[in-house]
Design a protein around this motif. Structure first.
Motif, PDB file in Angstrom:
ATOM      1  N   UNK A 109     -27.871  20.415 -65.739  1.00 50.17           N
ATOM      2  CA  UNK A 109     -26.985  20.461 -64.580  1.00 50.17           C
ATOM      3  C   UNK A 109     -25.544  20.439 -65.090  1.00 50.17           C
ATOM      4  N   UNK A 110     -24.860  21.578 -65.090  1.00 49.55           N
ATOM      5  CA  UNK A 110     -23.482  21.608 -65.604  1.00 49.55           C
ATOM      6  C   UNK A 110     -22.576  20.679 -64.800  1.00 49.55           C
ATOM      7  N   UNK A 111     -21.523  20.206 -65.455  1.00 53.35           N
ATOM      8  CA  UNK A 111     -20.535  19.390 -64.750  1.00 53.35           C
ATOM      9  C   UNK A 111     -19.860  20.221 -63.668  1.00 53.35           C
ATOM     10  N   UNK A 112     -19.194  19.557 -62.737  1.00 52.89           N
ATOM     11  CA  UNK A 112     -18.481  20.281 -61.681  1.00 52.89           C
ATOM     12  C   UNK A 112     -17.440  21.228 -62.273  1.00 52.89           C
ATOM     13  N   UNK A 113     -16.759  20.762 -63.326  1.00 56.25           N
ATOM     14  CA  UNK A 113     -15.741  21.610 -63.961  1.00 56.25           C
ATOM     15  C   UNK A 113     -16.370  22.846 -64.591  1.00 56.25           C
ATOM     16  N   UNK A 114     -17.509  22.667 -65.259  1.00 51.12           N
ATOM     17  CA  UNK A 114     -18.182  23.810 -65.866  1.00 51.12           C
ATOM     18  C   UNK A 114     -18.732  24.762 -64.807  1.00 51.12           C
ATOM     19  N   UNK A 115     -19.228  24.220 -63.708  1.00 52.20           N
ATOM     20  CA  UNK A 115     -19.765  25.078 -62.646  1.00 52.20           C
ATOM     21  C   UNK A 115     -18.702  26.042 -62.134  1.00 52.20           C
ATOM     22  N   UNK A 116     -17.464  25.583 -62.076  1.00 58.87           N
ATOM     23  CA  UNK A 116     -16.382  26.447 -61.593  1.00 58.87           C
ATOM     24  C   UNK A 116     -16.112  27.607 -62.544  1.00 58.87           C
ATOM     25  N   UNK A 117     -16.519  27.453 -63.805  1.00 60.24           N
ATOM     26  CA  UNK A 117     -16.247  28.485 -64.813  1.00 60.24           C
ATOM     27  C   UNK A 117     -17.402  29.465 -64.979  1.00 60.24           C
ATOM     28  N   UNK A 118     -18.533  29.188 -64.351  1.00 61.77           N
ATOM     29  CA  UNK A 118     -19.713  30.026 -64.518  1.00 61.77           C
ATOM     30  C   UNK A 118     -19.691  31.210 -63.560  1.00 61.77           C
ATOM     31  N   UNK A 119     -20.169  32.342 -64.034  1.00 61.64           N
ATOM     32  CA  UNK A 119     -20.211  33.556 -63.230  1.00 61.64           C
ATOM     33  C   UNK A 119     -21.541  34.279 -63.462  1.00 61.64           C
ATOM     34  N   UNK A 120     -21.984  35.016 -62.444  1.00 60.27           N
ATOM     35  CA  UNK A 120     -23.142  35.875 -62.611  1.00 60.27           C
ATOM     36  C   UNK A 120     -22.760  37.095 -63.447  1.00 60.27           C
ATOM     37  N   UNK A 121     -23.674  37.545 -64.304  1.00 58.27           N
ATOM     38  CA  UNK A 121     -23.492  38.829 -64.968  1.00 58.27           C
ATOM     39  C   UNK A 121     -23.573  39.918 -63.907  1.00 58.27           C
ATOM     40  N   UNK A 122     -22.583  40.804 -63.826  1.00 57.31           N
ATOM     41  CA  UNK A 122     -22.570  41.810 -62.749  1.00 57.31           C
ATOM     42  C   UNK A 122     -23.694  42.827 -62.890  1.00 57.31           C
ATOM     43  N   UNK A 123     -24.157  43.294 -61.751  1.00 58.19           N
ATOM     44  CA  UNK A 123     -25.158  44.362 -61.735  1.00 58.19           C
ATOM     45  C   UNK A 123     -24.437  45.707 -61.787  1.00 58.19           C
TER      46      UNK A 123
END
Length: 356
Positions: free
Chosen positions: A323-337
């Motif tokens: 479970x990433x930290x809240x700060x890390x969650x803000x930096x995560x992105x989906x790989x675009x299709x």
């Protein structure tokens, strides 16, 4: 998306594909096409017992392999597939999957709100979430006791030094990391950004200490043996191998770079000509049960998209890196299709990266 695809698993997978291609679908059987080692056998047994059916499992080791198999007639051979988020739009647009009948999925109400209306499948019309996780950097803490939380550990020779490192073989994920290292968003799609990232990738792979493009599981095995000191892998695989061999992984750490990284979701979809779509819906609903969903994550070491599963999760799955930290969650992105000309352009750039 468990990437524990050893050579043995690959041989089993290829054998399974051959068998699947020659077998006719039968009633009372569910044909599951999944990543290798991504399902708790006890869950399969429980489903078989509950519905008095047989589950026939076949495996793939990459998304292109899965896509090619579906295009070659697999849409009528399988009832469930488990692709990653950036392949879902491609499957929908090419007509390879069918819409879900939500009236047959009462347990969909258990899904976390953030996964109920994903950007890659608005309204979850075609997909139901299976597992989710992150792709980050795994590094040797003895070699880098003060490692920056940054892609520079891999892409900047002044930070990395002369220590051997590997980069993941998935082109979009690797280029996403390069984009982030250059100060662009991880999910960049502009041609100029891609070209700049491709140049960085070529410079990086031509360094003497680059050990090659190595996917999640082999990368972890190399790190554990000391063959490399930095690599890219998945949080669940990292946790799994750490639990299996704590001594070899004692000096290895997983991090999400501050510049941004990949968050992915693997989802369950039903091929357009699935032989047993009703049974497929029963299976999806079964996986979305609170206790079954927790059992799946406890087996895989990946995070559950099932809010109702939380009380049943092992403690390791309730904290970083699962479970990433809240700060890390803000930096995560989906790989675009990608599709059409955009996909073709990217494939050309990635081919150039690999060739030079």
């Amino acid at each position: 998306m468990l990437k524990r695809n050893t050579s043995v698993a690959l041989a089993v997978a290829l054998g399974s594909l051959t068998l699947a291609g020659s077998a006719l679908a039968e009633e009372g059987k569910l044909y599951l096409f999944n990543w290798t080692e991504y399902m708790d056998p006890e869950i399969i047994e429980a489903f078989e017992e509950k519905y008095d059916v047989e589950v026939v499992q076949n495996y793939y080791n990459s998304l292109p392999e899965m896509f090619a198999k579906l295009n070659a007639g697999g849409v009528s051979q399988y009832d469930i597939i488990v692709p990653s988020n950036y392949y879902v739009p491609r499957l929908i647009e090419t007509g390879l999957v069918q819409k879900l009948d939500r009236s047959k999925l009462p347990n969909f109400a258990n899904v976390r709100e953030q996964f109920q209306d994903p950007s890659f499948d608005p309204g979850s019309a075609y997909s139901a979430p299976y597992q989710w996780g992150t792709t980050g950097i795994v590094y040797n803490t003895d070699t880098f006791p003060e490692a920056p939380k940054s892609w520079s550990l891999m892409f900047d020779p002044e930070v990395n030094g002369d220590y051997p490192f590997a980069i993941i073989g998935d082109g979009q994920v690797a280029m996403g990391g390069a984009c982030a290292a250059l100060g662009q968003p991880y999910d960049c799609t502009g041609l100029d950004s891609w070209r700049e990232a491709a140049r960085l990738m070529i410079e990086t792979k031509n360094r003497d200490n680059f050990s090659g493009f190595t996917d999640g599981t082999p990368a972890l095995q190399q790190l554990a043996r000391g063959v490399t000191h930095v690599g890219m892998s998945y949080n669940g695989d990292y946790l799994y191998f750490k639990s299996e061999d704590p001594e070899s992984f004692e000096n290895l750490a997983f991090m999400i770079p501050d510049e941004g990284a990949e968050m992915w979701v693997d989802s369950m979809l039903i091929p357009s000509e699935a032989p047993n779509p009703d049974l497929a819906h029963k299976f999806i609903n079964f996986i979305l049960d609170a206790e079954v969903g927790a059992q799946l994550s406890n087996y895989n070491y990946y995070a559950s998209p099932n809010a109702a599963a939380e009380p049943y999760l092992d403690e390791v799955l309730t904290q970083p890196p699962s479970q990433p930290s809240d700060a890390d969650m803000e930096r995560l992105r989906f790989t675009p299709s990608l599709a059409g000309e955009q996909l073709q352009t990217f494939q050309q750039l990635w081919s150039e990266v690999q060739a030079r």
